[in-house]
Scaffold this motif. Sequence first.
Motif, PDB file in Angstrom:
ATOM      1  N   ILE A   1       6.133  15.608 -38.222  1.00 35.24           N
ATOM      2  CA  ILE A   1       5.825  15.279 -37.137  1.00 35.24           C
ATOM      3  C   ILE A   1       4.459  15.847 -37.339  1.00 35.24           C
ATOM      4  CG2 ILE A   1       7.893  15.846 -36.007  1.00 35.24           C
ATOM      5  CD1 ILE A   1       6.975  18.748 -35.151  1.00 35.24           C
ATOM      6  N   VAL A   2       3.652  16.150 -38.123  1.00 36.65           N
ATOM      7  CA  VAL A   2       2.452  16.658 -38.328  1.00 36.65           C
ATOM      8  C   VAL A   2       1.579  15.240 -37.818  1.00 36.65           C
ATOM      9  CG1 VAL A   2       0.162  17.357 -39.318  1.00 36.65           C
ATOM     10  CG2 VAL A   2       2.195  18.803 -39.146  1.00 36.65           C
ATOM     11  N   SER A   3       1.967  13.819 -38.314  1.00 33.43           N
ATOM     12  CA  SER A   3       1.403  12.707 -38.650  1.00 33.43           C
ATOM     13  C   SER A   3       1.213  12.059 -36.909  1.00 33.43           C
ATOM     14  CB  SER A   3       2.342  11.961 -39.613  1.00 33.43           C
ATOM     15  OG  SER A   3       3.462  11.579 -38.986  1.00 33.43           O
ATOM     16  N   VAL A   4       2.369  12.898 -36.274  1.00 35.17           N
ATOM     17  CA  VAL A   4       2.599  12.206 -35.052  1.00 35.17           C
ATOM     18  C   VAL A   4       1.713  12.874 -34.244  1.00 35.17           C
ATOM     19  CG1 VAL A   4       3.837  12.014 -32.342  1.00 35.17           C
ATOM     20  CG2 VAL A   4       5.672  11.347 -34.784  1.00 35.17           C
ATOM     21  N   PHE A   5       0.893  14.167 -34.569  1.00 36.26           N
ATOM     22  CA  PHE A   5       0.059  14.268 -33.908  1.00 36.26           C
ATOM     23  C   PHE A   5      -1.202  14.611 -33.734  1.00 36.26           C
ATOM     24  CE2 PHE A   5       3.146  18.585 -34.926  1.00 36.26           C
ATOM     25  CZ  PHE A   5       4.038  18.133 -33.510  1.00 36.26           C
TER      26      PHE A   5
ATOM     27  N   ILE B   1       1.370  12.606 -44.811  1.00 36.20           N
ATOM     28  CA  ILE B   1       0.200  13.596 -43.570  1.00 36.20           C
ATOM     29  C   ILE B   1      -0.913  12.864 -44.356  1.00 36.20           C
ATOM     30  CG2 ILE B   1      -1.095  15.050 -42.995  1.00 36.20           C
ATOM     31  CD1 ILE B   1       1.467  17.281 -43.128  1.00 36.20           C
ATOM     32  N   VAL B   2      -0.797  12.598 -45.893  1.00 34.67           N
ATOM     33  CA  VAL B   2      -2.503  12.024 -46.494  1.00 34.67           C
ATOM     34  C   VAL B   2      -2.626  10.782 -45.696  1.00 34.67           C
ATOM     35  CG1 VAL B   2      -3.238  12.281 -48.160  1.00 34.67           C
ATOM     36  CG2 VAL B   2      -2.471  13.828 -48.211  1.00 34.67           C
ATOM     37  N   VAL B   3      -1.500   9.510 -46.030  1.00 34.87           N
ATOM     38  CA  VAL B   3      -1.513   8.685 -45.499  1.00 34.87           C
ATOM     39  C   VAL B   3      -2.624   8.385 -44.211  1.00 34.87           C
ATOM     40  CG1 VAL B   3      -0.735   6.704 -45.772  1.00 34.87           C
ATOM     41  CG2 VAL B   3      -0.630   8.281 -47.938  1.00 34.87           C
ATOM     42  N   THR B   4      -1.794   8.673 -43.408  1.00 32.99           N
ATOM     43  CA  THR B   4      -1.995   8.717 -41.722  1.00 32.99           C
ATOM     44  C   THR B   4      -3.199   9.057 -42.167  1.00 32.99           C
ATOM     45  OG1 THR B   4       0.798   9.232 -41.564  1.00 32.99           O
ATOM     46  CG2 THR B   4      -1.865   9.823 -39.615  1.00 32.99           C
ATOM     47  N   GLY B   5      -3.947  10.106 -42.388  1.00 34.35           N
ATOM     48  CA  GLY B   5      -5.918  10.614 -42.344  1.00 34.35           C
ATOM     49  C   GLY B   5      -6.662  10.119 -42.704  1.00 34.35           C
ATOM     50  N   VAL B   6      -5.950   8.785 -44.464  1.00 41.06           N
ATOM     51  CA  VAL B   6      -7.125   7.814 -44.418  1.00 41.06           C
ATOM     52  C   VAL B   6      -6.964   7.174 -43.728  1.00 41.06           C
ATOM     53  CG1 VAL B   6      -7.354   6.589 -46.274  1.00 41.06           C
ATOM     54  CG2 VAL B   6      -6.489   9.490 -47.007  1.00 41.06           C
ATOM     55  N   VAL B   7      -6.300   6.620 -42.869  1.00 42.55           N
ATOM     56  CA  VAL B   7      -6.054   4.913 -42.796  1.00 42.55           C
ATOM     57  C   VAL B   7      -6.587   5.661 -41.549  1.00 42.55           C
ATOM     58  CG1 VAL B   7      -4.604   3.114 -41.236  1.00 42.55           C
ATOM     59  CG2 VAL B   7      -4.046   4.085 -43.475  1.00 42.55           C
ATOM     60  N   GLY B   8      -5.962   6.678 -40.623  1.00 40.12           N
ATOM     61  CA  GLY B   8      -6.982   7.075 -39.352  1.00 40.12           C
ATOM     62  C   GLY B   8      -7.974   6.874 -39.500  1.00 40.12           C
ATOM     63  N   TYR B   9      -8.809   7.607 -40.258  1.00 40.99           N
ATOM     64  CA  TYR B   9     -10.330   7.207 -40.559  1.00 40.99           C
ATOM     65  C   TYR B   9     -10.887   6.310 -40.483  1.00 40.99           C
ATOM     66  CZ  TYR B   9     -14.572   9.212 -42.614  1.00 40.99           C
ATOM     67  OH  TYR B   9     -16.217   9.159 -43.178  1.00 40.99           O
ATOM     68  N   PHE B  10     -10.766   5.322 -41.435  1.00 48.14           N
ATOM     69  CA  PHE B  10     -11.214   4.284 -42.072  1.00 48.14           C
ATOM     70  C   PHE B  10     -10.782   3.110 -40.803  1.00 48.14           C
ATOM     71  CE2 PHE B  10     -10.711   5.304 -46.202  1.00 48.14           C
ATOM     72  CZ  PHE B  10     -12.069   4.942 -46.682  1.00 48.14           C
ATOM     73  N   ILE B  11      -9.937   2.983 -39.558  1.00 45.97           N
ATOM     74  CA  ILE B  11      -9.739   2.550 -38.444  1.00 45.97           C
ATOM     75  C   ILE B  11     -10.643   3.383 -37.375  1.00 45.97           C
ATOM     76  CG2 ILE B  11      -7.594   1.523 -36.367  1.00 45.97           C
ATOM     77  CD1 ILE B  11      -5.670   1.969 -38.833  1.00 45.97           C
ATOM     78  N   ASN B  12     -10.845   4.528 -37.065  1.00 44.03           N
ATOM     79  CA  ASN B  12     -11.520   4.740 -36.376  1.00 44.03           C
ATOM     80  C   ASN B  12     -12.772   5.112 -36.755  1.00 44.03           C
ATOM     81  OD1 ASN B  12      -9.022   5.473 -34.718  1.00 44.03           O
ATOM     82  ND2 ASN B  12      -8.558   7.238 -35.877  1.00 44.03           N
TER      83      ASN B  12
END
Length: 352
Positions: free
Chosen positions: A186-190, A341-352
């Motif tokens: 659930i860290v990815s949700v946070f 978590i890593v994929v969510t972080g990478v995707v979130g970084y490039f989208i934002n």
Amino acid sequence: MGIEILGLPMMYYIAMVAKVLVAFVFVLLTVAYATYAERKIIGHMQVRLGPMRTGWHGLLQPIADGVKLFFKEEIIPSQASTFAFLIAPLIALIPAFITFAVIPFGGVIEVGGYKIPLQIASYFDMNAGRVFDVNVGVLYILAMSSLGVYGIVLAGWASNSKYSLMGGLRASAQMISYELSAGLAIVSVFMLSGTLSLNEIVNQQSGFGWYAFKQPLAAVMFFICSLAEINRTPFDLPEAETELVSGFCTEYSSMKYAMFFMAEYANMVTVCALTATLFLGGWNGPLATAIPLLGPVYFVAKVYFLMFFCMWIRATLPRYRYDQLMHLGWKVLLPLALVNIVVTGVVGYFIN
């Protein structure tokens, strides 16, 4: 100005007591009739009728079971540690009920000009015009759910029985193995929501922006880990009737045995409510904002659907072997949660 206690209006305390009563009665009735529903559903899935004798189609069976357990003889083994033996069912049961305090089960309703958020540990600030709740609600739930296993371990040790001790050891190992993966899932949700407040997480999923669609892997992993944490099939190794008689509660009888039973089903209600809140939009649904009383209806429908899914799994899947359980927890779910978590972080970084 009305009566105030500790700077808060009297209506705040009345609403708080009413919400506690509503939530407690809801969980208690759901626990009672979840046992009936499970026996009926599994019965029909196995081409049986299930309970039929007590009341119409066996509807009074949970009441008959409760009365029977209440009047049964209390037996305490002569070699047991009496105080720990008596206190263990309470330690298992109380955290199962109090975890519900931070879960929002509806929007904001207005009674006599006072706005009441349908979440026990929250209040509506008229000056700020918004709801304030426990801003680390998820951490509170993880902490309380971890406390429940102490009751099981204590019951296993205090019974002075090999079967009970083995059940308690299995429960503690299972909790440690799957608590980590559940927390990481659930860290990815946070990361997406930017908050630990369950009320804010629900608000961000309005309009079918459910995190189950954005984080399907996290949703599946969290639900599997939660089943393991509450010892539901196919992870019910701490009880494992074919190997350990009844595991940690082998030596228990009467209402103390019933408390462990109630704790298991109350934990199932809480896990389903938390999954619905984190991944299925909580109380959100069509017209839920315009008609606030629809919110609890959507919330209960989602919780009952997930509970049906738990019962379906019990009727379908066999119990895991212990080495398979550990393999799934440490070598499959934990790496997957870290990768997510890593994929969510990478995707979130490039989208934002």
